[in-house]
Motif scaffolding. Structure first.
Motif, short mmCIF file in Angstrom:
data_model
loop_
_atom_site.label_atom_id
_atom_site.label_comp_id
_atom_site.label_asym_id
_atom_site.label_seq_id
_atom_site.Cartn_x
_atom_site.Cartn_y
_atom_site.Cartn_z
N ILE A 1 -10.34 -46.73 44.18
CA ILE A 1 -11.19 -46.52 45.33
C ILE A 1 -12.20 -47.66 45.36
O ILE A 1 -12.84 -47.96 44.36
N GLY A 2 -12.32 -48.30 46.51
CA GLY A 2 -13.26 -49.39 46.64
C GLY A 2 -13.31 -49.89 48.06
O GLY A 2 -12.49 -49.51 48.90
N LYS B 1 -8.00 -53.98 45.35
CA LYS B 1 -7.12 -52.86 44.97
C LYS B 1 -5.65 -53.21 45.18
O LYS B 1 -4.84 -53.07 44.26
N ALA C 1 -6.31 -43.19 40.92
CA ALA C 1 -6.56 -43.70 42.27
C ALA C 1 -7.58 -44.82 42.19
O ALA C 1 -8.56 -44.72 41.46
N GLU D 1 -1.88 -47.73 49.67
CA GLU D 1 -2.15 -47.09 50.96
C GLU D 1 -1.14 -45.96 51.24
O GLU D 1 -0.51 -45.93 52.28
#
Length: 180
Positions: A52-53, A59, A50, A177
């Motif tokens: 994540i940011g 991303k 995954a 997403e």
């Protein structure tokens, strides 16, 4: 997103990476600021990763570059041993992707959309039908196969996009997403 993540165990006798990103640099516009710069990553079979940011960290840009949907200025990306920049079509054969905001083809029924997508990926019609039926059953969307994409709820359209991304049995699956 500039942090580099690499696995050190890719030595003789160890499996090679399914996705290898080396020194990736991507900017928007000829003089724009780099969204990604010097980014490296290696992903191996069986891993689930995954990203994540913060918003704007790069991303989605990274995923689109890996999928061959977005050109980049620096570095290299290989997917299942195929260079994305040199032969994005070949690399795309190994990748299934669902990007945020995608909607399918509104005037097609679910079945037509899946048949169309399978044809683009070179999947035989009978094989595509069987896979589509199995995956739509698994996701509880089988009853929408005859419905126009434009008449489906957002969630049902998402299910069809997921099915379409898996019809050609890709080695790498990218979801941008996935929780929307």
């Amino acid at each position: 997103m500039t942090r580099s993540v690499m696995r050190e165990d890719n030595v003789a006798g160890k499996p090679s990476a399914l996705v290898e990103v080396t020194g990736l640099g991507k900017r928007y516009g000829r003089r724009g600021k780099f969204v990604l710069r010097g980014f490296s990553l290696a992903l191996y079979r069986g891993e689930v990763v995954a990203l994540i940011g913060a918003n704007g960290a790069g991303k989605s840009t990274l995923l689109r570059c890996i999928a061959g949907a977005l050109p980049f200025e620096e570095g290299e990306i290989e997917v299942c041993g195929e260079k994305v920049e040199g032969d994005a079509v070949s690399a795309k054969r190994h990748t299934g992707a669902v990007f945020g905001g995608a909607a399918g083809v509104p005037y097609m029924t679910g079945a037509e959309f899946l048949a169309f997508t399978a044809g683009l990926c070179g999947v035989r019609a009978d094989e595509a039908r069987d896979r589509a039926l199995g995956l739509t059953r698994l996701l509880g969307a089988e009853d929408a196969l005859g419905r126009a994409m434009s008449a489906m709820s957002f969630g049902t359209r998402q299910k069809f996009l997921i099915v379409a991304s898996l019809l050609h049995a890709p080695g790498v699956w990218l979801l941008d997403e996935p929780m929307t």
